[in-house]
Design an enzyme around this catalytic site. Structure first.
Site, mmCIF file in Angstrom:
data_model
loop_
_atom_site.group_PDB
_atom_site.id
_atom_site.type_symbol
_atom_site.label_atom_id
_atom_site.label_comp_id
_atom_site.label_asym_id
_atom_site.label_seq_id
_atom_site.Cartn_x
_atom_site.Cartn_y
_atom_site.Cartn_z
ATOM 1 N N GLU A 95 92.502 28.306 39.676
ATOM 2 C CA GLU A 95 91.460 28.171 38.648
ATOM 3 C C GLU A 95 90.095 28.415 39.278
ATOM 4 O OE1 GLU A 95 90.433 28.452 35.902
ATOM 5 O OE2 GLU A 95 90.202 26.627 34.704
ATOM 6 N N ASP A 96 89.158 28.905 38.456
ATOM 7 C CA ASP A 96 87.816 29.174 38.983
ATOM 8 C C ASP A 96 87.043 27.898 39.268
ATOM 9 O OD1 ASP A 96 87.579 28.528 36.288
ATOM 10 O OD2 ASP A 96 86.312 30.234 35.750
ATOM 11 N N ASP A 99 85.786 20.991 36.091
ATOM 12 C CA ASP A 99 84.564 20.336 35.628
ATOM 13 C C ASP A 99 84.948 18.942 35.119
ATOM 14 O OD1 ASP A 99 81.983 19.947 34.695
ATOM 15 O OD2 ASP A 99 82.220 21.192 32.918
ATOM 16 N N PHE A 148 75.124 24.859 35.821
ATOM 17 C CA PHE A 148 76.033 25.893 35.330
ATOM 18 C C PHE A 148 76.015 27.088 36.268
ATOM 19 C CE2 PHE A 148 78.033 28.813 32.376
ATOM 20 C CZ PHE A 148 79.018 27.975 31.863
ATOM 21 N N ARG A 161 80.381 37.834 34.941
ATOM 22 C CA ARG A 161 81.645 37.657 35.675
ATOM 23 C C ARG A 161 81.752 38.591 36.872
ATOM 24 N NH1 ARG A 161 85.258 34.581 32.641
ATOM 25 N NH2 ARG A 161 85.182 34.934 30.414
#
Ligand code: IMP
Length: 171
Positions: A95-96, A99, A148, A161
């Site tokens: 996963e990137d 959070d 963010f 991206r």
């Protein structure tokens, strides 16, 4: 939107090499099913699997979370399932970013029901302070503060991206 660099290409490449070495050591002698979570994980996963010293097959899943903007609401469904059976297999979820933890908590519970031999999670970034549910990845690229981030697969409304570095968006 103004942004500031957080991790350079070189810093990312170095950390990805270390993660791949650690995973390869831990999984020596096994074949991995590497499952990427679309869309954000595809860049990290592409770099990671090319450094692995163990054989792997790859697949992708996509989840949808009902919420608005940049916060997941907690209600998560599978939008695209993997096409590979994982019973008895050694699975690595990639996963990137983690959070609130809601996405990975849901996915790990869902995949465990399919009885893999082992299931580990590798995340590129971890915003530890923002958890709503307890979740600890087995492998973490970098822990980061709240804020963010975009680039290296991560987006803000589908933008950014393709940036090779990671940036934090300035308010
Ligand atoms: P969680 O369920 O709150 O852990 O959310 C994980 C998902 O939220 C990730 O897969 C990302 O799609 C998204 N996300 C959370 N923080 C960021 C960020 O800083 N940049 C880009 N996407 C993010």
């Amino acid at each position: 939107m103004e942004k500031e660099i957080l991790f350079s290409k070189e810093a990312i490449a170095g950390r990805v090499r270390e993660l791949a070495a650690e995973i390869s050591r831990d999984c020596a002698g096994r074949e991995l099913v590497v499952i990427g979570i679309l869309k954000g994980a595809f860049v990290f996963m592409a770099d990671l699997i090319r450094q692995l010293q163990v054989p792997c097959v790859v697949d992708f899943t996509q989840l949808a979370s009902y919420g608005s903007g940049t916060v997941s609401s907690g209600s998560i469904v599978i939008k695209k399932d993997i096409g590979i059976g994982i019973e008895g297999k050694d699975v690595l979820v990639v996963e990137d970013i983690v959070d609130t933890g809601l996405t990975l908590d849901f996915l790990v519970r869902t995949l465990r029901e399919r009885r893999p031999r082992s299931l580990k999670v590798c995340v590129f970034l971890d915003k530890r302070m923002r958890r709503k549910v307890p979740f600890t990845a087995d492998y973490t690229g970098f822990a980061i503060d709240d804020g963010f981030v975009v680039g290296y697969g991560l987006d803000c409304n589908e933008q950014d991206r393709s940036l090779p570095e990671v940036y934090v968006i300035k308010e």
